[in-house]
Design a protein around this motif. Structure first.
Motif, short mmCIF file in Angstrom:
data_model
loop_
_atom_site.label_atom_id
_atom_site.label_comp_id
_atom_site.label_asym_id
_atom_site.label_seq_id
_atom_site.Cartn_x
_atom_site.Cartn_y
_atom_site.Cartn_z
N ASP A 1 0.84 -1.21 0.00
CA ASP A 1 0.00 0.00 0.00
C ASP A 1 0.87 1.25 0.00
OD1 ASP A 1 -2.32 1.52 -0.06
OD2 ASP A 1 -2.55 1.55 2.12
N MET A 2 1.83 1.30 -0.94
CA MET A 2 2.70 2.45 -1.12
C MET A 2 2.47 3.06 -2.49
SD MET A 2 6.45 1.11 0.24
CE MET A 2 6.52 -0.28 -0.91
N GLU A 3 2.63 4.38 -2.58
CA GLU A 3 2.72 5.02 -3.88
C GLU A 3 4.11 4.79 -4.45
OE1 GLU A 3 0.67 8.69 -5.09
OE2 GLU A 3 0.62 9.11 -2.95
N LEU A 4 4.22 4.84 -5.77
CA LEU A 4 5.50 4.67 -6.44
C LEU A 4 6.01 6.02 -6.93
CD1 LEU A 4 7.72 2.86 -7.60
CD2 LEU A 4 6.25 2.42 -9.58
N HIS A 5 7.26 6.30 -6.65
CA HIS A 5 7.94 7.53 -7.07
C HIS A 5 9.12 7.10 -7.94
CE1 HIS A 5 11.01 10.77 -5.41
NE2 HIS A 5 11.00 10.71 -6.71
N LEU A 6 9.14 7.53 -9.20
CA LEU A 6 10.16 7.10 -10.14
C LEU A 6 11.11 8.25 -10.47
CD1 LEU A 6 7.98 4.97 -12.60
CD2 LEU A 6 9.53 4.14 -10.82
N THR A 7 12.40 7.91 -10.61
CA THR A 7 13.44 8.86 -10.98
C THR A 7 13.92 8.54 -12.39
OG1 THR A 7 14.13 8.95 -8.67
CG2 THR A 7 15.64 9.87 -10.29
N VAL A 8 13.85 9.52 -13.29
CA VAL A 8 14.26 9.29 -14.67
C VAL A 8 15.75 9.57 -14.82
CG1 VAL A 8 11.96 9.88 -15.52
CG2 VAL A 8 13.73 11.65 -15.47
N ASN A 9 16.33 8.99 -15.87
CA ASN A 9 17.77 9.09 -16.11
C ASN A 9 18.09 10.40 -16.83
OD1 ASN A 9 20.49 8.71 -16.91
ND2 ASN A 9 20.20 6.49 -17.01
N PHE A 10 18.65 11.35 -16.09
CA PHE A 10 19.02 12.64 -16.67
C PHE A 10 20.43 12.60 -17.26
CE2 PHE A 10 20.99 16.81 -16.38
CZ PHE A 10 20.03 17.65 -16.93
N GLU A 11 21.36 12.03 -16.54
CA GLU A 11 22.77 12.12 -16.93
C GLU A 11 23.11 11.24 -18.12
OE1 GLU A 11 27.04 11.62 -14.67
OE2 GLU A 11 25.34 12.54 -13.64
N ASN A 12 22.52 10.06 -18.21
CA ASN A 12 22.83 9.14 -19.31
C ASN A 12 21.60 8.77 -20.13
OD1 ASN A 12 25.82 8.08 -19.15
ND2 ASN A 12 25.12 8.29 -17.02
N GLY A 13 20.49 9.48 -19.91
CA GLY A 13 19.30 9.26 -20.71
C GLY A 13 18.99 10.48 -21.54
N ASP A 14 17.76 10.59 -22.01
CA ASP A 14 17.36 11.77 -22.77
C ASP A 14 15.87 12.03 -22.53
OD1 ASP A 14 15.81 10.20 -24.64
OD2 ASP A 14 17.65 9.75 -25.71
N ILE A 15 15.39 13.12 -23.09
CA ILE A 15 14.01 13.53 -22.81
C ILE A 15 13.00 12.54 -23.37
CG2 ILE A 15 14.61 15.96 -22.62
CD1 ILE A 15 13.54 16.40 -25.43
N ASN A 16 13.32 11.92 -24.51
CA ASN A 16 12.38 10.96 -25.09
C ASN A 16 12.27 9.71 -24.23
OD1 ASN A 16 11.62 12.46 -27.44
ND2 ASN A 16 13.62 11.99 -28.33
N GLU A 17 13.40 9.25 -23.71
CA GLU A 17 13.37 8.08 -22.83
C GLU A 17 12.51 8.36 -21.60
OE1 GLU A 17 16.41 5.46 -20.00
OE2 GLU A 17 17.23 6.82 -21.51
N ALA A 18 12.67 9.54 -21.01
CA ALA A 18 11.88 9.90 -19.83
C ALA A 18 10.39 10.00 -20.17
CB ALA A 18 12.38 11.22 -19.26
N ALA A 19 10.08 10.66 -21.27
CA ALA A 19 8.68 10.83 -21.67
C ALA A 19 8.04 9.48 -22.00
CB ALA A 19 8.59 11.77 -22.87
#
Length: 719
Positions: free
Chosen positions: A264-282
């Motif tokens: 019964d937890m909410e999920l908080h996700l961290t996207v890859n800024f340093e080695n990813g890109d905006i399309n991967e995050a989106a």
């Protein structure tokens, strides 16, 4: 009014509490943070219950042969490819060849195995054997698995429980022909959807309300791409190296989402800024939150989800502190692209509290109002040395949260200065206490981080968050450092247990209300001026938080004094004294007492039901919670005529269904905790009465109504 006074020698503290407050404590303040680092998730001590290292045989051999994580019988060899199209190798076994690995064993717990196999000749067969550590005794052997020639298939079996063996070897042996094997798996049969049972039980006890994942540092690493953790668990990227460790993401998006639902937890996700890109995050936002008709929503559906995951909290990178100008510019790119996929998501930025205002100003001059939460990572600890005695070290630790509180106050002022108070709120997306030097704090090898000193520091921090109910959105405690211990006992057995800080935070999560009560605390203070540490002046000896829920009041008290117990007087004012109260204590004789693998229950919550008294004693260097009835619960007997009410908690209205059609209502009113009376607007339909609560303050209410020929009496919370 409730008055609490404290005395120990010449020290005194007094807390006056107003029971009419309506400050709701965000439950996300009681959160957790995990990442794929060290053995926090993968490995024999990790949260994920996979017992094998490098189960896909994908790490390069040191010389000839196979992965160095495996031992061999005969002459097995690597072969490129395998069942896992995203892996590197599989293993070729001729007749009499085998591969094996030593794992921990738990008495009376069977082991669940599977592997993928393909025959390279007609009649190829594989057996699974369990042997003792020196390979001299066979403890279990499976029936032979006949492999289909030139086709990969999955083969599954469970062992009998193996008793009286702390460790065993698991051998995959080819008995006939030539075989390829890949993606082998061994988990204790008591795992909960792949999560190790010990971790599942601890989380159920702790009850965090939000979980940050997959980092942390890992989220921004070359290994931290979300696509590596979706789809067929046996076709995920391997090796996924972080240094020399294969941090393959078997605990991926589906697995962590399922675990959050179990706890019964909410999920908080961290996207890859340093080695990813905006399309991967989106694309990750689309995968999690879009309908099934989008490209990544359809992919999600093919992975076993019926509909959107509706992940609300999204953090853009982790600790991007070195170049705030670059981060702020590209943060905006991420923000816009992710919001295109779901405009309702809550976005979190990285706040660098080490460089104070300069980082804030650089970042916010570009980001402006495009961040919902200013995320920062408070950490405090000591490096014990020979120049300090233990008592002075303890007092240093007790004072360090004042530095975190000072940063919070400063940051809040910056938010006001930039006119962001209505838009952005603070949040601690990871926080921890640490001890020691070099990297032993990160490896969690310093036993002092499991001592009683640690939960006093940790609960003090949690208290502070709770007092900032309207200004602090998130508090996510780092799990891998000083919270859940992973150790060997003196017999060499694996023991996974919560240390003192775990039990202190679990006490708060289990024995506090959803609403903060207003109070003013006056306590004697101490100063610490110690070389190599920031000077802290005016540290409270006693720290208190008082909360309430529908029926109960919870008084949470830390006594930081290392020498004296505290005498606490509780005056309930106009509230009726209850007959009994529950007392919960976390205490021990010495502030360096700690739970260990041999004594995992040395520091745990102690519970007792006692007669209510206005005078209680809080032991030295300890933490106590007192829970007692408001005096309202027993006076409200729920009418048997009520069938249902919704929503709970109520918002702008509440609907109450009763046992018969409503013909007339002759009287209706609401009473709050203080006895104030409210007359709500309402309408009826069939057996339903709908109350309009738009002009009713937030709080707890008793409803009294005369309907037809019966009286309705019920209670509810309005948020």
């Amino acid at each position: 009014m409730i008055t609490i006074s404290y005395s120990a020698d010449s020290r005194e503290a007094k807390i006056v509490i107003n029971s009419s407050t309506n400050k709701i404590i965000p439950q996300q303040q009681k959160g957790a943070f995990i990442e794929l680092l060290n053995d926090y998730i993968n490995g024999p001590m990790g949260m994920w219950s996979q017992e094998f290292y490098d189960r896909g045989f994908d790490i390069n051999p040191i010389l000839d042969g196979i992965s160095p994580k495996w031992k061999t019988l005969g002459s097995p060899s690597n072969e490129n490819g395998g069942y896992n199209e995203n892996g590197k190798y599989c293993v070729n076994l001729g007749s009499g060849d085998g591969v094996y690995q030593e794992i921990f064993n738990s008495d009376n717990i069977p082991l669940d195995f599977y592997f993928y196999g393909m025959g390279k000749s007609n009649g190829s067969k594989i057996v699974i054997k369990i042997l003792n550590v020196d390979m001299s005794e066979v403890l279990f052997v499976s029936e032979p698995f006949s492999l289909e020639e030139n086709n990969w298939n999955k083969y599954i079996i469970s062992s009998n429980p193996i008793t009286d063996h702390i460790k065993v070897n698991i051998l995959f042996e080819c008995t006939d022909g030539v075989a390829l094997i890949d993606e082998v798996s061994c988990m204790p049969s008591n795992n909960i959807k792949g999560v190790r049972k010990e971790y599942y039980d601890l989380y159920k006890q702790w009850k965090p309300k939000i979980l940050r994942y997959p980092g942390g540092w890992f989220a921004d690493s070359p290994a931290g791409h979300w696509e590596y953790g979706i789809g067929d668990i046996d076709k995920r990227k391997s090796p996924n190296l972080v240094g020399s460790i294969n941090q393959r993401i078997d605990l991926g998006t589906k697995e962590i989402f399922d675990f959050c639902n179990l706890i019964d937890m909410e999920l908080h996700l961290t996207v890859n800024f340093e080695n990813g890109d905006i399309n991967e995050a989106a694309n990750w936002v689309e995968y999690c939150n879009s309908n099934n008709q989008t490209e990544f929503g359809s992919l999600r559906q093919s992975h076993g989800f019926n509909g959107p995951l509706n992940v609300k909290y999204w953090e853009i990178g982790n600790e991007q502190w070195t170049d705030p100008e670059n981060y702020s510019i590209h943060y905006n790119d991420y923000y816009y692209k992710m919001k295109e996929k779901d405009n309702s998501i809550i976005t979190i930025t990285n706040g660098n509290h080490w460089t104070w205002k300069s980082f804030f100003e650089t970042l916010m001059s570009n980001i402006e109002d495009r961040a919902d939460i200013w995320g920062w990572h408070p950490q405090a600890g000591i490096k014990p040395n020979d120049t300090q005695n233990l008592r002075n070290q303890y007092l240093v630790m007790m004072s360090l949260n004042n530095g975190n509180k000072t940063y919070f106050d400063s940051c809040q002022q910056w938010i006001i200065d930039y006119n962001l108070e209505e838009k952005m709120i603070q949040g601690s997306t990871e926080w921890w206490s640490s001890y020691g030097s070099d990297r032993d704090w990160l490896l969690d090898t310093n036993v002092r981080n499991a001592s009683l000193e640690s939960p006093i520091f940790n609960v003090d921090m949690q208290h502070f968050y709770m007092r900032q109910a309207e200004k602090m959105a998130i508090g996510e405690r780092t799990v891998g450092i000083g919270l859940i211990n992973r150790k060997l006992n003196s017999k060499g057995e694996r023991v996974i247990f919560g240390n003192g800080a775990f039990h202190g935070l679990a006490m708060i999560n289990n024995h506090s209300g959803y609403k903060l009560m207003d109070f003013v605390a006056i306590s004697d203070k101490f100063n610490h001026i110690v070389e190599d540490y920031a000077y802290q002046v005016g540290v409270d000896w006693v720290d208190v938080v008082v909360t309430e829920d529908t029926d109960s009041i919870y008084v949470s008290v830390i006594n930081k004094d290392p020498d004296q117990e505290a005498s606490v007087e509780i005056d309930l004012g106009n509230l009726k004294n209850p007959q009994f109260m529950m007392r919960y204590d976390l205490t021990s004789d010495n502030f360096l007492d700690a739970s260990t693998a041999d004594q995992p229950n040395k520091l745990i919550e102690r519970k007792s039901k006692i007669e209510f008294t206005n005078q209680v004693i809080i032991p030295k260097h300890s933490f106590s919670i007192f829970a007692f009835d408001k005096g309202i619960k027993n006076s409200v007997q729920i009418s048997e005529n009520v069938i249902n009410k919704y929503p709970i908690p109520a918002l702008n209205n509440i609907s109450i269904s009763v046992v018969e059609k409503i013909n007339f209502v002759s009287e209706i009113f609401l009473l709050d905790n203080l006895g104030n009376k409210f007359i709500p607007k309402y309408k009826t339909k069939d057996n339903l009465i709908i109350l309009d609560l738009k002009n009713i303050p937030i709080g707890f209410y008793v409803i009294s109504a005369k309907i037809n020929n019966f009286e309705l009496l019920d209670k509810f919370i309005k948020n």
